[in-house]
Design a protein around this motif. Structure first.
Motif, PDB file in Angstrom:
ATOM      1  N   ASN A 136       0.840  -1.137  -0.076  1.00 35.44           N
ATOM      2  CA  ASN A 136      -0.156  -0.063   0.009  1.00 35.44           C
ATOM      3  C   ASN A 136       0.904   1.182   0.068  1.00 35.44           C
ATOM      4  OD1 ASN A 136      -2.650  -1.530   0.054  1.00 35.44           O
ATOM      5  ND2 ASN A 136      -2.121  -1.747   2.239  1.00 35.44           N
ATOM      6  N   GLY A 137       2.191   1.064  -0.326  1.00 35.65           N
ATOM      7  CA  GLY A 137       3.143   2.356  -0.276  1.00 35.65           C
ATOM      8  C   GLY A 137       3.202   3.088  -1.364  1.00 35.65           C
ATOM      9  N   PRO A 138       3.806   4.071  -1.637  1.00 33.01           N
ATOM     10  CA  PRO A 138       4.031   4.972  -2.935  1.00 33.01           C
ATOM     11  C   PRO A 138       4.225   4.241  -4.252  1.00 33.01           C
ATOM     12  CG  PRO A 138       5.975   5.148  -1.336  1.00 33.01           C
ATOM     13  CD  PRO A 138       4.893   4.567  -0.647  1.00 33.01           C
ATOM     14  N   SER A 139       3.826   4.607  -5.246  1.00 31.63           N
ATOM     15  CA  SER A 139       4.230   3.931  -6.472  1.00 31.63           C
ATOM     16  C   SER A 139       6.072   4.266  -6.843  1.00 31.63           C
ATOM     17  CB  SER A 139       3.503   4.775  -7.704  1.00 31.63           C
ATOM     18  OG  SER A 139       4.040   6.076  -7.800  1.00 31.63           O
ATOM     19  N   ALA A 140       6.160   3.209  -8.062  1.00 29.97           N
ATOM     20  CA  ALA A 140       7.489   3.354  -8.402  1.00 29.97           C
ATOM     21  C   ALA A 140       7.886   4.847  -8.785  1.00 29.97           C
ATOM     22  CB  ALA A 140       7.749   2.482  -9.666  1.00 29.97           C
ATOM     23  N   ASP A 141       7.093   5.343  -9.277  1.00 30.88           N
ATOM     24  CA  ASP A 141       7.530   6.750 -10.134  1.00 30.88           C
ATOM     25  C   ASP A 141       7.433   7.801  -8.932  1.00 30.88           C
ATOM     26  OD1 ASP A 141       7.234   5.942 -12.651  1.00 30.88           O
ATOM     27  OD2 ASP A 141       4.995   6.629 -12.875  1.00 30.88           O
ATOM     28  N   ILE A 177       8.623   6.980  -5.824  1.00 28.04           N
ATOM     29  CA  ILE A 177       9.760   6.692  -5.318  1.00 28.04           C
ATOM     30  C   ILE A 177      10.924   7.311  -5.827  1.00 28.04           C
ATOM     31  CG2 ILE A 177      11.278   5.002  -4.471  1.00 28.04           C
ATOM     32  CD1 ILE A 177       8.777   3.356  -3.637  1.00 28.04           C
ATOM     33  N   LEU A 178      10.811   7.113  -7.464  1.00 32.24           N
ATOM     34  CA  LEU A 178      11.864   7.508  -8.371  1.00 32.24           C
ATOM     35  C   LEU A 178      11.925   9.099  -8.378  1.00 32.24           C
ATOM     36  CD1 LEU A 178      13.955   6.361 -10.077  1.00 32.24           C
ATOM     37  CD2 LEU A 178      12.275   6.684 -12.088  1.00 32.24           C
ATOM     38  N   ALA A 179      10.875   9.815  -8.194  1.00 34.75           N
ATOM     39  CA  ALA A 179      10.932  11.206  -8.215  1.00 34.75           C
ATOM     40  C   ALA A 179      11.852  11.850  -6.760  1.00 34.75           C
ATOM     41  CB  ALA A 179       9.576  11.877  -8.275  1.00 34.75           C
ATOM     42  N   LYS A 180      11.255  10.931  -5.771  1.00 34.38           N
ATOM     43  CA  LYS A 180      12.018  11.454  -4.558  1.00 34.38           C
ATOM     44  C   LYS A 180      13.594  11.186  -4.451  1.00 34.38           C
ATOM     45  CE  LYS A 180       9.056  11.077  -0.819  1.00 34.38           C
ATOM     46  NZ  LYS A 180       8.268  10.386   0.187  1.00 34.38           N
ATOM     47  N   ARG A 181      13.826   9.779  -4.949  1.00 34.12           N
ATOM     48  CA  ARG A 181      15.146   9.696  -5.215  1.00 34.12           C
ATOM     49  C   ARG A 181      15.843  10.800  -5.662  1.00 34.12           C
ATOM     50  NH1 ARG A 181      16.720   3.502  -5.122  1.00 34.12           N
ATOM     51  NH2 ARG A 181      18.170   3.882  -6.764  1.00 34.12           N
ATOM     52  N   TYR A 204      17.845  -1.581 -15.235  1.00 37.62           N
ATOM     53  CA  TYR A 204      16.689  -1.391 -15.996  1.00 37.62           C
ATOM     54  C   TYR A 204      15.813  -0.255 -16.716  1.00 37.62           C
ATOM     55  CZ  TYR A 204      16.880  -6.176 -14.042  1.00 37.62           C
ATOM     56  OH  TYR A 204      17.384  -7.127 -13.279  1.00 37.62           O
ATOM     57  N   GLN A 205      15.373  -0.402 -17.730  1.00 41.04           N
ATOM     58  CA  GLN A 205      14.872   0.988 -18.478  1.00 41.04           C
ATOM     59  C   GLN A 205      13.809   1.351 -17.529  1.00 41.04           C
ATOM     60  OE1 GLN A 205      13.915  -0.131 -22.545  1.00 41.04           O
ATOM     61  NE2 GLN A 205      16.094   0.169 -23.090  1.00 41.04           N
ATOM     62  N   LYS A 206      12.939   0.559 -17.092  1.00 37.42           N
ATOM     63  CA  LYS A 206      11.902   0.738 -16.169  1.00 37.42           C
ATOM     64  C   LYS A 206      12.238   0.301 -15.044  1.00 37.42           C
ATOM     65  CE  LYS A 206       7.001   0.380 -15.456  1.00 37.42           C
ATOM     66  NZ  LYS A 206       5.645  -0.194 -15.708  1.00 37.42           N
ATOM     67  N   PRO A 207      12.806   1.111 -13.867  1.00 40.58           N
ATOM     68  CA  PRO A 207      13.186   0.589 -12.660  1.00 40.58           C
ATOM     69  C   PRO A 207      12.201  -0.532 -11.966  1.00 40.58           C
ATOM     70  CG  PRO A 207      14.050   2.790 -12.854  1.00 40.58           C
ATOM     71  CD  PRO A 207      12.846   2.410 -13.967  1.00 40.58           C
ATOM     72  N   LEU A 208      12.727  -1.398 -11.213  1.00 37.37           N
ATOM     73  CA  LEU A 208      11.995  -2.212 -10.434  1.00 37.37           C
ATOM     74  C   LEU A 208      11.858  -1.873  -8.984  1.00 37.37           C
ATOM     75  CD1 LEU A 208      10.655  -5.126 -10.748  1.00 37.37           C
ATOM     76  CD2 LEU A 208      12.732  -6.260  -9.672  1.00 37.37           C
ATOM     77  N   LEU A 209      10.673  -1.757  -8.558  1.00 39.45           N
ATOM     78  CA  LEU A 209      10.190  -1.495  -7.210  1.00 39.45           C
ATOM     79  C   LEU A 209       9.949  -2.981  -6.455  1.00 39.45           C
ATOM     80  CD1 LEU A 209       9.252   0.090  -4.930  1.00 39.45           C
ATOM     81  CD2 LEU A 209       7.350   0.448  -5.876  1.00 39.45           C
TER      82      LEU A 209
END
Length: 475
Positions: free
Chosen positions: A51-56, A58-62, A74-79
């Motif tokens: 139920n956490g944040p989406s991959a997008d 998390i990626l934005a926060k990183r 990977y081209q589309k990072p794995l969560l």
């Protein structure tokens, strides 16, 4: 591209007839364009809903808050949100076979119940104090670890990582010998701190800062090295470095038995005995970096250096020693250990009770579940299947390694050994889509690193090879 990837097999009428999938994969495979898609082996575990944040998100926060040096596969990072033994799960609940093991770190399996219980039970009693007080966890683990090493290697210093362990080992060698010069190997990776960056010998990992006192010998690489698999010829280069590049006296020689970051390069046979002899003659110590190859991973031996029949003066380790808990160690003799008493040496978190409780649990699980034997049996089976795949695809230039520390090097030209960098990334991405996670390494980024948890099964090995086979036949 398909024409150069596949060998010319006379008599074959279609790609579907080139498949060499395992029997189990045949039974569970689905069909896609008349070519069987391998299926992940069954596994009795389903993670709780995420139920956490989406991959997008998390990626934005990183990107906003983490160092820009942090990269993603990977081209589309794995969560990844869950793990159990040799499997990882993403935010959608999809299961992946982890054939990388968190960079050869998850030795016994993700969230192994015995190790989790040891961590939780110790955390409930005492999470941290200091080694200035007595605590059972650190001394019990030190004793157990020392019992796994040969000779008089029985004094243990705990650190938090492999980099720290190698930094300490190099400093101890310099203090003990009174010399500054250290010999390392080209293509080596020993860490990214001040001293270990000097010992590391790949430009991609070296910043333009002062790195003194390290000499890099020819790499005894049986695949790309100038002397092939003749270890003694490479060893002559170390003799020359001592004679022409130093005062004739050195502090140490440091090497991995199998270069992990460098692309799973196993040292040429006979190399270490000859080099150790030259180093001893020059008054130096021999350091074995077992951060990746240690702790039963090579299968046939508990430590990588044992494959060459040598006994080092100092052994460093990390990664698999804690099954993912930040833990490293330096093990040496009482005489060498004495040098740290000349001043005050202290590590606040080295020997933390939670970490050392985890480390002791790792050793017990390896023994109880016969994981060293499993690494040998399954690793041999996996390597044989990969070699068979090499006979099928021209793009596979080399298959190497021991146990469950294997490498597959991709090249666009076998004779010239031209690195197939783009193809490596393509196959990795495709294998991820099929449900297999592997790593990559080597100076050119064209080597698949296969270093899974030691609980890997033959069915898992089949899935790895079948996924690689499928990805390559679709190029």
């Amino acid at each position: 591209m398909q024409s150069f990837v596949l060998k010319r097999f006379s008599g074959f009428k279609s790609l579907s007839r080139l498949r060499c999938f395992s029997q189990s994969a045949h039974k569970e495979a689905t069909l896609h364009n008349d070519v069987a898609v391998p299926s992940i082996p069954p596994f009795d575990y389903s993670p709780p809903p995420y139920n956490g944040p989406s991959a997008d998100e998390i990626l934005a926060k990183r990107k906003d808050f983490l160092s820009p040096s942090v990269c993603n596969y990977y081209q589309k990072p794995l969560l990844v949100v869950d793990g159990k033994m040799q499997y990882l799960f993403d935010d959608k609940g999809r299961r992946y076979l982890d054939a990388f093991g968190g960079i050869a770190t998850v030795s016994c399996g993700h969230c192994h119940p015995d190790i989790v219980n040891a961590i939780v039970n110790q955390t409930k009693r005492l999470q941290h104090s200091t080694v200035l007080y007595l605590n059972q966890a650190v001394s019990d683990f030190a004793e157990a670890l020392a019992s796994k090493l040969p000779g008089n290697l029985k004094v243990v210093f705990f650190t938090n990582s492999g980099t720290e362990a190698n930094e300490l080992a190099m400093m101890m060698a310099r203090l003990y010998t009174g010399c500054h010069d250290i010999i390392s190997l080209r293509n080596a990776y020993h860490g990214n701190a001040a001293g270990t960056m000097g010992a590391t010998a790949q430009s991609i990992w070296k910043f333009n800062v002062i790195q003194s006192g390290v000499h890099h010998a020819l790499n005894p690489d049986p695949y790309r090295g100038i002397f092939g698999a003749d270890g003694e010829k490479y060893a002559k280069d170390v003799e020359n470095l001592i004679e022409f590049g130093t005062s004739g006296q050195v502090a140490a020689f440091i090497s991995e038995a199998i270069q992990g970051v460098g692309g799973i390069v196993e040292l040429a046979p006979g190399y270490l005995p000859a080099v150790y002899k030259s180093i001893k003659k020059a008054g130096g110590l021999c350091i074995a970096d077992e951060v990746q190859s240690g702790l039963a991973r090579t299968g046939s031996f508990f430590w990588g250096f044992e494959s060459q029949g040598v006994v080092p003066d100092i052994v460093t380790m990390a990664k698999g020693i804690g099954n993912g808990i930040p833990l490293g160690a330096v093990v040496t003799t009482p005489e060498i250990a004495e040098v740290l008493t000349r001043r005050s040496y202290f590590n606040t978190f080295g020997g933390n009770p939670v970490c050392t409780a985890a480390g002791l649990a790792v050793l017990r699980v390896i023994e109880k579940e016969k994981l060293q034997e499993n690494a040998h049996v399954v690793g041999t089976y996996l390597k044989d299947r990969l070699i068979a795949l090499k006979d099928k695809y021209e793009i596979i230039g080399d298959v190497r390694g021991r146990g469950l520390m294997l490498g597959v090097e991709l090249v666009t030209d076998r004779e010239l050994k031209t690195p197939a960098k783009a193809e490596t990334l393509h196959v990795m991405d495709h294998m991820k889509d099929l449900g297999v996670l592997i790593g990559k390494g080597g100076s050119y980024g064209n080597v698949f690193r296969i270093t899974p948890p030691l609980c890997f099964t033959k069915e898992d090995a089949d899935f790895v090879v079948d996924a690689m086979d499928y990805a390559m036949c679709k190029m």
